[in-house]
Enzyme design. Structure first.
Site: not given
Ligand code: NOJ
Length: 759
Positions: A295
């Site tokens: 993430d």
């Molecule tokens: C953080 C989020 O937790 C995740 O779900 C997302 O896909 C990413 N950022 C990218 O935007």
């Protein structure tokens, strides 16, 4: 999100600055490569790569233009693309934009194409209901279609990969991200996870309209303690396997190309450095062949967790644990080479990750044509596709939950549906003329949104004839303490035959980093509802939100309530169809609605205790609060229709079950009301005695059935041993002989019951 996503404008700017002649650098694969299997092709490319180029493939940056997380300033990104030091970018979209960057990648030594990823969570151009709303439809075909359309639109705009579906089970509505998932139940959640993966990936990677899916957040992110985003998770192995892992397994079985790990630690080990989750379970036991992306910054955040000292140690922990691609933390790009040279990371680990990534690029067809998804004409075709809007409206209708529909005093009919002949309708509330708030979090803001998105006002205006007069008063803001609009709103209500109130939470009140400790209807909205109800006019309240909100006074006093979630582009038209009976609501809640925040977490499939409270009058020295009902305000699986469904007693084909046999459980469901309608018939099972404590009931099947008024149908569920299995104390998945109860009904509380024995 709104400000972040004015993509169209920003893209135009970038294109002006960066546009390079089309296909200048792209060379198709040599003929000898065309006949090889994908694995052979991957190996051939891998052999040509330097260590730095390999590490480059494991590196993902945000485009400079929008962001969905904290931004690292880096003026050198484009150079890194040209040097082959980047495998993927996120938040880069639009044919022109992706083409420009892909052309830079084609200047690199090996011309390995970039992957473009984006959070296409509930639609790209056509915005669909938020995932929790769609889950209320319990309609996996509709949900799959919504993902299919999102993929078609996004793939036509140069995107290869969506960071969806979010398959985290969520039992805590304070957690802002409940809106992104399918609710609290692993059975329903698994079916929906598979439907979304199949929808995004269509007929398979390689097709021009297929988007790689990314099941996230692996794992157990939905159980963040206290519903606070980015928080720790502490749970038993049994709960992990029984509740939180099944939707991931379903996504993997459905062919999910990628998974994303999560921000949380699980029992002390951050997910990005969690070998047990990534190597042992996902890549080992489940034989997952895709790749894992971290993430945003989560590899580097292991430093803040106190799990590693610096980015060097973070890279070591993450790559060892099986994280293949580093989203935005720069731990890999800055440290992996050193780690390999020092012998701390074996080249084999790097190769494994790179192979997984390259394989997906081959499967997508990017090595054959890196500009495959950069077709201006196709992008234009999908930009305003009326068929997509039609589908959106249908899915929005299926997502609206009728929570209450009483008779008015002295009247025979229920308040809803409304007659189209009503003379004067007052539309009151901060959402009536709202535009963007119909879309909800994780959606894109396009310049023509104010025309495209159908507000509640416009939807109702489209529906009623010229004989109906519509009045409007806002009454109050969404989250504000001012009462100045109340008097005008009440005066407006007094002039009407019926009042429709459109209330709720703003689109940035649920979503990532949007955890709330207070999930009551915000501001003075419930006070406004009280005021309007006091006028004595018939009042219908509609609530737009991304999570279950608390609105007890409204639920107890207002005769009709529709939970409209955030419904997407066609929200207003879908709502009008339901209000005026052109669509008979059929949705069922995929998550329990609490009475107060103090009741959280509340979910239907809780374990049996030694001192169960059996009702609100049986709470003395029981597992209950002394000051609160034991029941949620609205239970899992609940949702009304304009008609009534009557359930017969359950008939069983046998009263004992042997392994390899099945029992058939049959009920007759009758439509006894005045409208044709659709019911979701739900099957729950309870294991009465187990070697470990079992839940009070678990959803094990459901069927949607459309019945004309007066019609009856027999509904049969087949129960085999698989529906009775669970994880025992040694984490063995098995069924134990003994007695079971079966419940069938229209929600998790109002059920018929019977039992059988497993021999
Ligand atoms: C953080 C989020 O937790 C995740 O779900 C997302 O896909 C990413 N950022 C990218 O935007």
């Amino acid at each position: 999100m709104q400000a972040l996503y004015n993509i169209a404008k920003i893209s135009a700017m970038i294109i002006k600055k960066l546009f390079l002649p089309v296909s200048l650098f792209f060379l198709p694969l040599p003929a000898f490569m065309q006949t090889k299997t994908i694995d052979q092709k991957v190996d051939s490319v891998l052999k040509l790569m330097t260590l730095d180029e390999k590490i480059g493939q494991m590196n993902q940056y945000n485009g400079d233009w929008e962001s969905t997380g904290p931004i690292t300033k880096d003026g050198d990104k484009q150079n890194q693309v040209r040097k082959g030091m980047l495998g993927s970018m996120l938040n880069v979209t639009g044919v022109d934009h992706t083409r420009t960057l892909q052309e830079m990648a084609m200047q690199s030594r090996l011309k390995i194409p970039l992957l473009f990823g984006q959070d296409i969570i509930h639609g790209y151009r056509t915005i669909f209901p938020v995932p929790l709303a769609e889950a209320s439809s319990w309609d996996t075909a509709a949900i799959r279609l919504s993902a299919r359309i999102a993929a078609t639109e996004a793939a036509a705009a140069g995107v290869h990969w969506t960071f969806a579906p979010m398959v985290d089970i969520a039992r805590d509505p304070r957690w802002g991200r409940v809106m992104e998932g399918a609710g609290e139940d692993p059975f329903l959640g698994s079916l929906i996870a598979a439907a979304r993966v199949k929808g995004f990936q269509g007929k398979g990677l390689g097709n021009i309209d297929a988007l790689m899916a990314c099941a996230k957040h692996f794992a157990a992110y939905g159980a963040a303690i206290g519903g606070r985003d980015y928080n720790s998770v502490d749970m038993s192995e049994r709960t992990l396997w029984e509740i939180y892992l099944p939707p991931f397994k379903a996504a993997v079985d459905a062919g999910a190309a990628t998974l994303m790990n999560s921000f949380n630690d699980l029992n002390g080990i951050p997910a990005s450095g969690n070998k047990y989750l990534q190597r042992d379970i996902l890549k080992g036991k489940w034989n997952f062949k895709g790749f894992i992306v971290s993430d945003w910054g989560s590899i580097g955040e292991m430093i803040q967790h106190g799990f590693v000292k610096d980015n060097y140690e973070a890279a070591l922990a993450a790559v060892t644990a099986g994280s293949d691609m580093d989203m935005e933390s720069r731990s890999y790009i800055n440290n992996l080479s050193k780690l390999v040279k020092e012998g701390k990371v074996k080249m084999q680990l790097i190769d494994e990750a790179v192979k997984r990534i390259l394989r997906k690029k081959f499967e997508l067809g990017l090595f054959n044509d890196p500009f495959k998804f950069c077709n201006k004409e196709r992008e234009q075709q999908q930009w305003n596709n009326p068929e997509n809007l039609k589908a959106e409206k249908i899915i929005a209708e299926k997502s609206i939950v009728l929570l209450k529909n009483d008779h008015l005093p002295g009247q025979q009919n229920h308040l809803l549906p409304l007659s189209k002949q009503i003379k004067t309708i007052a539309l009151i509330g901060p959402f009536v003329k709202g535009i963007r708030d119909n879309l909800g979090f994780w959606s894109y803001s396009w310049p023509d949104d104010s025309v495209r998105i159908v507000s509640v006002w416009r939807g109702i205006e489209n529906k009623v004839g010229s004989n109906t007069k519509l009045l409007y008063a806002k009454g109050c803001e969404i989250d504000d303490s001012s009462l100045v609009g109340f008097a005008e709103a009440m005066e407006t209500a007094r002039q009407a035959d019926v009042v429709i109130m459109s209330m709720g939470e703003a689109s940035d009140m649920s979503g990532e980093a949007k955890s709330r400790s207070n999930i009551h209807l915000p501001g003075v909205q419930e006070e406004l509802i009280r005021g309007i109800q006091a006028t004595g006019k018939p009042v219908i309240v509609m609530i737009s939100a991304g999570r279950p909100l608390i609105f007890n006074w409204t639920a107890d006093n207002v005769p009709a309530i529709l939970y409209t979630w955030w419904l997407g582009t066609e929200a207003g038209d879908a709502i009008a169809d339901v209000l005026f009976g052109d669509y008979n609501p059929s949705a069922k809640l995929p998550i329990s609605f609490p009475r107060t925040e103090g009741q959280i977490p509340i979910y239907y499939n809780h374990y049996k205790t030694g001192r169960p409270a059996t009702s609100d009058s049986d709470r003395f020295y029981r597992s209950a609060y002394i000051d609160l009902s034991i029941y949620p305000k609205f239970p899992f699986g609940y949702g009304l229709s304009y008609t009534n469904f009557n359930y017969s007693d359950i008939q069983l084909s046998h009263s004992t079950l042997h392994a390899n046999e099945v029992i058939r459980a049959t009920v007759t469901v009758s439509n006894t009301g005045n409208f044709d309608g659709e019911e979701t018939v739900q099957l729950y099972i309870q294991d009465l005695v187990g070697s470990v404590v079992r839940p009070v009931k678990e959803l094990k099947g459901f069927q949607k059935v459309f019945l004309k008024k007066g019609e009856s149908r027999q509904i049969t569920f087949t129960i085999g041993i698989d529906k009775l299995k669970f994880y025992n104390a040694g984490l063995k998945y098995l069924a134990e002989p003994g007695d079971f109860k079966i419940y069938i009904g229209g929600n998790s509380r109002d059920v018929k019951e019977t039992g059988f024995t497993l021999k």
